[in-house]
Design an enzyme around this catalytic site. Structure first.
Site, PDB file in Angstrom:
ATOM      1  N   ARG A 239      29.529  -4.680  -0.671  1.00 13.87           N
ATOM      2  CA  ARG A 239      28.899  -5.819  -0.335  1.00 13.87           C
ATOM      3  C   ARG A 239      27.732  -6.164  -1.296  1.00 13.87           C
ATOM      4  O   ARG A 239      27.348  -7.354  -1.176  1.00 13.87           O
ATOM      5  CB  ARG A 239      28.511  -5.275   1.183  1.00 13.87           C
ATOM      6  CG  ARG A 239      27.348  -4.192   1.211  1.00 13.87           C
ATOM      7  CD  ARG A 239      27.098  -3.850   2.600  1.00 13.87           C
ATOM      8  NE  ARG A 239      25.719  -4.129   3.024  1.00 13.87           N
ATOM      9  CZ  ARG A 239      25.071  -3.352   3.848  1.00 13.87           C
ATOM     10  NH1 ARG A 239      25.811  -2.694   4.699  1.00 13.87           N
ATOM     11  NH2 ARG A 239      23.940  -3.754   4.325  1.00 13.87           N
TER      12      ARG A 239
ATOM     13  N   ARG B 282      15.397  -0.637  11.301  1.00 14.53           N
ATOM     14  CA  ARG B 282      15.853   0.232  10.137  1.00 14.53           C
ATOM     15  C   ARG B 282      14.755   0.922   9.523  1.00 14.53           C
ATOM     16  O   ARG B 282      13.804   0.615   8.828  1.00 14.53           O
ATOM     17  CB  ARG B 282      16.433  -0.642   8.865  1.00 14.53           C
ATOM     18  CG  ARG B 282      17.474  -1.541   9.111  1.00 14.53           C
ATOM     19  CD  ARG B 282      17.620  -2.408   7.886  1.00 14.53           C
ATOM     20  NE  ARG B 282      19.035  -2.745   7.916  1.00 14.53           N
ATOM     21  CZ  ARG B 282      19.405  -4.226   8.139  1.00 14.53           C
ATOM     22  NH1 ARG B 282      18.553  -5.021   8.686  1.00 14.53           N
ATOM     23  NH2 ARG B 282      20.677  -4.587   8.373  1.00 14.53           N
TER      24      ARG B 282
ATOM     25  N   HIS C 204      10.520 -10.536  -3.289  1.00 12.67           N
ATOM     26  CA  HIS C 204       9.397 -10.943  -2.080  1.00 12.67           C
ATOM     27  C   HIS C 204       9.176 -12.574  -2.004  1.00 12.67           C
ATOM     28  O   HIS C 204       8.905 -12.972  -0.949  1.00 12.67           O
ATOM     29  CB  HIS C 204       8.338 -10.105  -2.400  1.00 12.67           C
ATOM     30  CG  HIS C 204       8.131  -8.622  -1.936  1.00 12.67           C
ATOM     31  ND1 HIS C 204       7.490  -7.700  -2.341  1.00 12.67           N
ATOM     32  CD2 HIS C 204       9.096  -8.233  -0.757  1.00 12.67           C
ATOM     33  CE1 HIS C 204       7.710  -6.586  -1.458  1.00 12.67           C
ATOM     34  NE2 HIS C 204       8.635  -6.977  -0.670  1.00 12.67           N
TER      35      HIS C 204
ATOM     36  N   CYS D 286      25.011  -5.425  15.475  1.00 13.25           N
ATOM     37  CA  CYS D 286      23.778  -5.411  14.762  1.00 13.25           C
ATOM     38  C   CYS D 286      23.803  -6.098  13.236  1.00 13.25           C
ATOM     39  O   CYS D 286      22.943  -5.936  12.452  1.00 13.25           O
ATOM     40  CB  CYS D 286      22.796  -4.179  14.789  1.00 13.25           C
ATOM     41  SG  CYS D 286      23.405  -2.756  14.003  1.00 13.25           S
TER      42      CYS D 286
ATOM     43  N   ARG E  48      16.856   3.577  14.267  1.00 14.75           N
ATOM     44  CA  ARG E  48      18.134   4.040  13.564  1.00 14.75           C
ATOM     45  C   ARG E  48      17.531   5.157  12.735  1.00 14.75           C
ATOM     46  O   ARG E  48      16.480   4.767  11.916  1.00 14.75           O
ATOM     47  CB  ARG E  48      18.772   3.022  13.035  1.00 14.75           C
ATOM     48  CG  ARG E  48      19.929   3.546  11.990  1.00 14.75           C
ATOM     49  CD  ARG E  48      20.477   2.669  11.089  1.00 14.75           C
ATOM     50  NE  ARG E  48      19.928   2.089  10.099  1.00 14.75           N
ATOM     51  CZ  ARG E  48      20.213   1.245   9.330  1.00 14.75           C
ATOM     52  NH1 ARG E  48      21.499   0.514   9.632  1.00 14.75           N
ATOM     53  NH2 ARG E  48      19.681   0.904   8.153  1.00 14.75           N
TER      54      ARG E  48
ATOM     55  N   ASN F 258      28.107  -5.267   8.643  1.00 15.07           N
ATOM     56  CA  ASN F 258      27.908  -5.271   7.166  1.00 15.07           C
ATOM     57  C   ASN F 258      28.685  -4.039   6.663  1.00 15.07           C
ATOM     58  O   ASN F 258      29.333  -4.464   5.493  1.00 15.07           O
ATOM     59  CB  ASN F 258      26.472  -5.198   6.965  1.00 15.07           C
ATOM     60  CG  ASN F 258      25.441  -6.112   7.522  1.00 15.07           C
ATOM     61  OD1 ASN F 258      26.068  -7.154   8.267  1.00 15.07           O
ATOM     62  ND2 ASN F 258      24.358  -5.787   7.772  1.00 15.07           N
ATOM     63  N   ASP F 259      28.655  -2.934   7.034  1.00 15.83           N
ATOM     64  CA  ASP F 259      29.284  -1.780   6.468  1.00 15.83           C
ATOM     65  C   ASP F 259      30.714  -1.739   7.023  1.00 15.83           C
ATOM     66  O   ASP F 259      31.539  -1.399   6.327  1.00 15.83           O
ATOM     67  CB  ASP F 259      28.586  -0.412   6.960  1.00 15.83           C
ATOM     68  CG  ASP F 259      27.459  -0.233   6.193  1.00 15.83           C
ATOM     69  OD1 ASP F 259      27.819  -0.281   4.890  1.00 15.83           O
ATOM     70  OD2 ASP F 259      26.370   0.130   6.394  1.00 15.83           O
TER      71      ASP F 259
HETATM   72  C1  PEP Z   1      25.279  -2.892   9.160  1.00 17.97           C
HETATM   73  O1  PEP Z   1      25.795  -2.016   8.445  1.00 17.97           O
HETATM   74  O2  PEP Z   1      25.784  -3.773   9.850  1.00 17.97           O
HETATM   75  C2  PEP Z   1      23.838  -2.483   9.513  1.00 17.97           C
HETATM   76  C3  PEP Z   1      23.307  -3.314  10.590  1.00 17.97           C
HETATM   77  O3  PEP Z   1      23.196  -1.557   8.823  1.00 17.97           O
HETATM   78  P1  PEP Z   1      22.617  -1.870   7.332  1.00 17.97           P
HETATM   79  O4  PEP Z   1      22.871  -3.250   7.014  1.00 17.97           O
HETATM   80  O5  PEP Z   1      21.384  -1.496   7.403  1.00 17.97           O
HETATM   81  O6  PEP Z   1      23.564  -0.871   6.283  1.00 17.97           O
HETATM   82 MG    MG Z   2      24.744  -0.125   7.660  1.00 17.19          MG
END
Ligand code: PEP
Ligand code: MG
Length: 582
Positions: free
Chosen positions: A471, A301, A194, A508, A337, A460-461
């Site tokens: 990651r 999220r 935090h 995103c 989401r 990201n995923d």
């Molecule tokens: C992603 O995977 O790019 C994403 C936006 O979801 P999260 O980072 O919450 O897994």
């Molecule tokens: Mg994701």
């Protein structure tokens, strides 16, 4: 000169005199309390707890209305902890059963709680351990007669100082921020702490995790902080000082320029309108999104509301949160989401799979939701009901097979029928999107696109699964590479599939919020970005300064290059040429 490095938390350059915070470690010893004084000891504990809570509340109430929303939210999280049964009653039970002093009882209770947190694999929850530690320390300080925030670092002497400490609690950060602190350097604390979140949202340069910083930095040393790269320069030479001052000037100038873009429409030089939305994790983020001029929330999220709780919130609690964010966005769309639990996000009390299971490949996100239709339907109902209060879109994470999408749509349709039958208001035409986060989904984007209203690239995923790189794993994340030719192909295919189907494709993941990739993505055909509110203006600047018609053929040539090295060089060149034209 000496350079130390740590974890980069927030960008920005600061120059100042070091103010080194040395707090003696609390000396906590056990001593026994005679039976006749046990009640007094309990009273002493309860009074320290109440005082500690009052002190935090005073800091909380003093937060200026224009401070970022996270500041109040984080302090509220700490204030609520004082009412937690384990913290209020656990030490009391220990005082009574063991007949020991309150400090020792609180220490034993702390050790117990820490052990539970230590066993968690989830880095987000492990980081919450620090919150408990901060709250308990505040009570201990009160037990030991240190009332308030005794250090001279928490008043006007913090002005312009680079505070160097072992660790800093959010309340301490807020006090120093109020008095004009220049930067923070701490020995502990990670990216998810935090302390990190708060420093980032306050825009104060900070470098955390600088091991033994207080051995190398002395009180009144000249220090320069380069937040972007997590660098701390102690006793810089005159030449180096000039360099940092120059960078600081440039940065101020750049920030001022960005500020002017807030109300400007997001239109490229050649007249193409781009949708620039913000991501949100807490309903309070809506304010930051609006202030930055976001066209809506491109990713909310929802699991962030539930983390750290033992049970999923019920429909009414979820509905309340969704409605508040929808109303706060005042008519701009909010993309909610559905739950993405698993992998790095767990509810308290839930355990990652037993030995051998891989949480990233296992029961996660939509897979989890489809295995627990009651929980999933509750969320869908809450989202649908919220859609009566403003534009809402739903999106499903981590889809892999088309059958998953059909099952999710069937559950959604069942909830719509039930709400209709009950005469409850909702948006019958609510838009539904599929997140493209798995290579299989990117390869099947055309089929997904036929059944839904929009696609959203979760890079990201997508990058993690395309490259088989966890990651969160520091040992292999050097392989995590948005410019890997395979990743670019998957992104490009998805954008093309959306275009052919006539539906929007947004992005995103973090890649969307890094200005280094903006021109590449525009040239690939991306027209819809969802980024952290703090990055929104930087991305806007890159968009409004670009000519997409000129970028497109350049990027097409880059995509034809075969090797990563060639792509990297060509993107560097593209970025340099765009920056020159600013
Ligand atoms: C992603 O995977 O790019 C994403 C936006 O979801 P999260 O980072 O919450 O897994
Ligand atoms: Mg994701």
């Amino acid at each position: 000169m000496m350079a130390l490095s740590g974890i980069s938390i927030s960008k920005g350059i600061a120059i100042g005199k070091a103010a080194v915070l040395r707090r003696g470690t609390l000396d906590i010893r056990e001593y026994s309390i005679p039976e006749s004084l046990i009640e007094d000891e309990v009273v002493r504990f309860r009074s320290a707890l109440r005082k500690a809570k009052r002190q935090l509340r005073a800091v909380r109430d003093d937060i200026s209305p224009d401070a970022p929303s996270e500041a109040a939210a984080l302090l509220d999280t700490h204030i609520v902890m004082f009412d937690d049964h384990t913290l209020r009653e656990g030490p009391v039970e220990i005082i009574c059963s063991r007949r020991c002093n309150a400090e020792w009882a609180l220490k034993l209770q702390r050790d117990l709680l820490m052990q539970v947190f230590e066993e968690m694999d989830d880095p987000y929850l492990r980081a919450r351990k620090d919150d408990i530690e901060h709250v308990i320390n505040r009570i201990q300080q009160n037990l030991q007669g240190d009332e308030g925030f005794p250090s001279d670092m928490f008043d006007h002497r913090a002005r312009g100082a680079v505070v160097v400490a072992d660790d800093l609690a959010p309340a301490e950060i807020m006090l120093m921020y109020k008095h004009g602190v220049a930067a923070f350097v701490t020995e502990c604390g990670g990216l998810n702490s935090h302390t990190a979140i708060l420093a980032r949202s306050l825009g104060v340069p900070a470098v955390l995790g600088v091991h033994h910083a207080r051995c190398y930095i002395h009180h009144d040393d000249d220090v320069a902080i380069e937040g972007r790269h997590g660098m701390v320069v102690v006793a810089p030479s005159l030449l180096e000082m000039d360099y940092f001052r120059h960078c600081q000037q440039e940065e101020r100038h750049y920030r001022a320029l960005l500020g002017k873009l807030k109300r400007r429409p997001v239109i490229s030089r050649d007249g193409q309108t781009i949708v620039l939305m913000a991501m949100a994790e807490m309903r309070e983020d809506a304010r930051a999104a609006r202030e930055a001029g976001a066209a809506g929330i491109g990713l909310f999220r929802t699991e962030m509301l539930f983390l750290g709780q033992r049970d999923l919130p019920n429909e009414a609690e979820q509905f309340d949160t969704y409605v508040r964010i929808v109303q706060a966005m005042k008519g701009a769309p909010v993309t909610i989401r559905t739950l993405d639990l698993g992998m790095d996000k767990w509810l308290a009390g839930m355990r990652p799979p037993a030995d051998g299971g891989n949480p990233a490949m296992g029961l996660r996100a939509i897979r989890w939701c489809l295995q627990d239709p009651t929980m999933f339907s509750t969320q869908l109902r809450a989202i649908l009901r919220a859609s009566a209060y403003g534009p809402v879109r739903i999106m499903f994470p981590m889809l892999c097979a088309e059958s998953e999408l059909h099952q999710a749509l069937a559950l959604l349709s069942a909830e719509k029928s039930a709400l209709c039958a009950a005469g409850v208001d909702f948006d019958a035409d609510i838009h539904v999107g599929a997140m493209i986060e798995v290579p299989a989904a990117a390869l099947s984007a055309a089929s997904f696109a036929r059944c839904i209203d929009f696609l959203s690239l979760g890079t990201n995923d997508l990058i993690q699964y395309a490259l088989a790189v966890d990651r969160m794993d520091e040992e292999v994340n050097y392989l995590y590479d948005p410019l890997h030719p395979a990743v670019l192909k998957l992104i490009h295919m998805t954008i093309a599939a959306g275009r052919r189907a006539g539906i929007p494709v947004s992005m995103c993941g973090e890649m969307a919020g890094d200005p280094f990739y903006t021109w590449l993505l525009l040239g690939m055909g991306l027209r819809d970005f969802s980024v952290a509110p703090g990055s929104l203006l930087e991305i806007k600047r890159a968009i409004v300064d670009s000519d997409i018609a000129l970028l497109t053929p350049k990027v097409r040539r880059i995509l034809r290059l075969g090797s990563r090295a060639e792509i990297g060089a060509a993107v560097d060149h593209l970025v340099a040429s765009m920056q020159r034209s600013f």
